[in-house]
Design an enzyme around this catalytic site. Structure first.
Site, PDB file in Angstrom:
ATOM      1  CD  GLN A 115       1.038  -4.573   5.914  1.00  0.00           C
ATOM      2  OE1 GLN A 115       0.585  -5.353   6.737  1.00  0.00           O
ATOM      3  NE2 GLN A 115       0.426  -3.447   5.577  1.00  0.00           N
ATOM      4  CG  ASN A 148      -1.720  -1.199   1.438  1.00  0.00           C
ATOM      5  OD1 ASN A 148      -2.183  -1.773   0.467  1.00  0.00           O
ATOM      6  ND2 ASN A 148      -1.914  -1.628   2.665  1.00  0.00           N
ATOM      7  CG  HIS A 167       6.542  -0.510   4.669  1.00  0.00           C
ATOM      8  ND1 HIS A 167       6.261   0.833   4.595  1.00  0.00           N
ATOM      9  CD2 HIS A 167       5.459  -1.081   5.270  1.00  0.00           C
ATOM     10  CE1 HIS A 167       5.076   1.078   5.137  1.00  0.00           C
ATOM     11  NE2 HIS A 167       4.565  -0.066   5.546  1.00  0.00           N
TER      12      HIS A 167
END
EC number: 2.7.7.12
Lengths: 362, 362
Positions: free
Chosen positions: B188, B173, B186
């Site tokens: 996930q 995201n 980053h």
């Protein structure tokens, strides 16, 4: 219920509904004079196995109203027509000028592409809940809300009997947080040429449940929620409102008739009256929670109108507010949108207490 | 690929990955010292026929960092540990401190409710793409992006072979518009105990297509998109990026290996290298379009890891930016969320031209 059907200068239909008789001399105004342009088309999504609709003409709007212009307010000057006339009526329904579904006569066929395409049959309507631009659905009198439930039933019957329409979905998007820029109380009705993915899945699950148990899954949930009472916000003789044990949004609420009714058109008048009380209770609790207008998406699920029996389908509203807490939004992101797997960091049993604590008077 | 596996003081795992050898004396820091609290649980949604996960302990965070604190930056002082150590490494993967999935040993069983419940098995990881807090995935060198594709493969193998995990979804995201508050690059990884609804549907559609045609629907789309070229943004020997003819978001892009590969772990090194070029091309075009960081949700779909063959599943990324135009967001509302029926007012053939016009150099 009184009803007056009119045609706008650009050919679109307008239907006025009222608790009292309507002056049959009312005329249907329109901000537009030319007929509808362009035609949406469907494209098949080969990986998800579903249709997507494309309405590129929505971008070509010839008419860009100033921000203070409210097309849902009654017309007060012939020089500046809106979508609805002045006069005594309670609720107005008109054809969306820029529909995502619905192909005008003589429109071009859909383009030929690398994926299957089809005309975007169906219909899109706007439902003006009240003449009061500062009002709110939850603040309308109970018999006005009852009328709205009747109107949704009337629209469902009229649209659902069309052979090209298989599903009728009334919904309201409320609040800037869910993308609404027009604050006059209103909703929309989408009438689809196919049963869309979410209600299709619901109908499949419901019919499997019905085959096994003789009733649908919602009837069973309602019985259990009534037994525990823990998550209930309103319980009347014929209708109930509760935060479901499986809520996917922190302040999610479901509203349903207790009897397993497939759609609005099958409601009896006592059921409609109680459903109006349940709906008003929930909406007033929402607005009372933080003493400000509470945004939400409210969808009313009914049985498909494709001619199959759809046993176990049970009319109900699901309300999905975008807030997690007073000042934090719940964003749908990786897991929710990409996987379809919802993650909650609030328990329904906790959230319901906040709403239960809000006192309302109908 | 070099790898170093470490354990944090609170028991969570940290794995460092690098193109160069990693100093084996590195220690895993943690902003937390106490072991993980609480356990998420699943509840069955009887109307949709799907699971929802509840992680109420996520609300009870004992640690609220100041806004300027970046837990993904390397630790520079023992008094203020972050999630990753200083030292020579390229990519770090660690267990999410507040996972939506994953039950610690000795956790309480799920509550007994009116709907079926289950322990929320699975696993949630955070993937730090780079040590540079001001960087961006698209601006990393190609061999760093290749390493990330290898890392996703390594995580998929490690998680996917666990008997309690049936689906591994890496996603990113990006941007405040999709709810991200931490701008350090980053992503996930969610590893699910079931195949979630969206990939389950994809796998079903793909296997039906494979049974009929001997290949999946994405392989067929890629062949057609290459033939027309109209919507293509990158085409190499082994990888392709394009705005799909069935895009559901105005700037939606898919990135895929041309060969029908089920997941990251099955990529050959030449395919990975070309896929990195495709990914970098798209992300640079995104950021170049309006000369500002372009928000998106990027999900990488792979075949489920539940042991079934899942013929026709084809590794690919779908990128869904939230913007319709430079200053207007596309809100998902009534028809998209409630019906699952997407409505677009932009044609993929128009939108792709904007992205094709952005020149990038890898």
């Amino acid at each position: 219920m009184h009803r007056l059907e009119l045609t706008k200068p650009d050919g679109r239909k307008l239907t006025l509904y009222s608790r009292a008789p309507i002056d049959s001399n009312l005329q249907a105004p329109s901000p537009f004079s030319d007929p509808l342009q362009g035609a949406p088309h469907l494209r098949w999504h080969p990986l998800r196995g579903e249709w997507v609709t494309y309405a590129a003409h929505r971008q070509n709007r010839t008419f860009l109203p100033p921000p203070e212009y409210n097309p849902l307010a009654v017309t007060t000057s012939a020089d500046n027509p809106t979508e609805v006339p002045a006069g005594a009526w309670d609720i107005a329904v008109f054809d969306n000028r820029f529909p995502s579904l619905g192909v005008p006569q003589g429109a071009e066929p859909p383009p030929s592409l690398i994926v299957p395409t089809a005309p975007a049959n169906g219909h899109c309507e706007v439902v003006v809940f009240t003449q009061d631009p500062k009002g709110a659905l939850g603040r309308l009198p109970l018999d006005h809300i009852e009328l709205l439930l009747q109107v949704w039933g009337d629209r469902t019957e009229r649209l659902g009997t069309r052979p090209d329409i298989r599903y009728v979905l009334p919904f309201e998007n409320r609040g800037a947080e869910v993308g609404v820029t027009l604050h006059h109380p209103h909703g929309q009705i989408y009438a689809y040429p196919v049963v869309p993915p979410v209600p299709a899945r619901m109908a499949q699950v419901a019919s499997e449940h019905y085959a096994q148990h003789g009733h649908g899954p919602l009837a069973e949930m309602i019985r259990s929620e009534r037994e525990t009472g823990e998550r209930v916000l309103y319980e009347g003789r014929h209708a109930i409102a509760f935060v479901p044990a499986c809520a996917r949004y922190p302040y999610e609420v479901w509203i349903a008739p207790i009897r397993e009714v497939p759609g609005f058109a099958q409601l009896e008048s006592a059921e409609r009256a109680d459903l109006a009380r349940a709906l008003k209770t929930v909406l007033l609790k929402y607005d009372g929670l933080w003493e400000r207008p509470f945004p939400y998406l409210m969808a009313w699920y009914q049985a498909p109108t494709d001619g199959d029996p759809h046993l176990g389908m049970h009319l109900h509203a699901e309300l999905w507010p975008p807030y997690r807490t007073k000042d934090r939004l719940k964003y749908l992101a990786g897991t929710e949108l990409a996987a379809g797997f919802f993650a909650m960091d609030a328990l329904p049993e906790d959230k319901v207490k906040e709403l239960q604590a809000v006192e309302v008077s109908l």
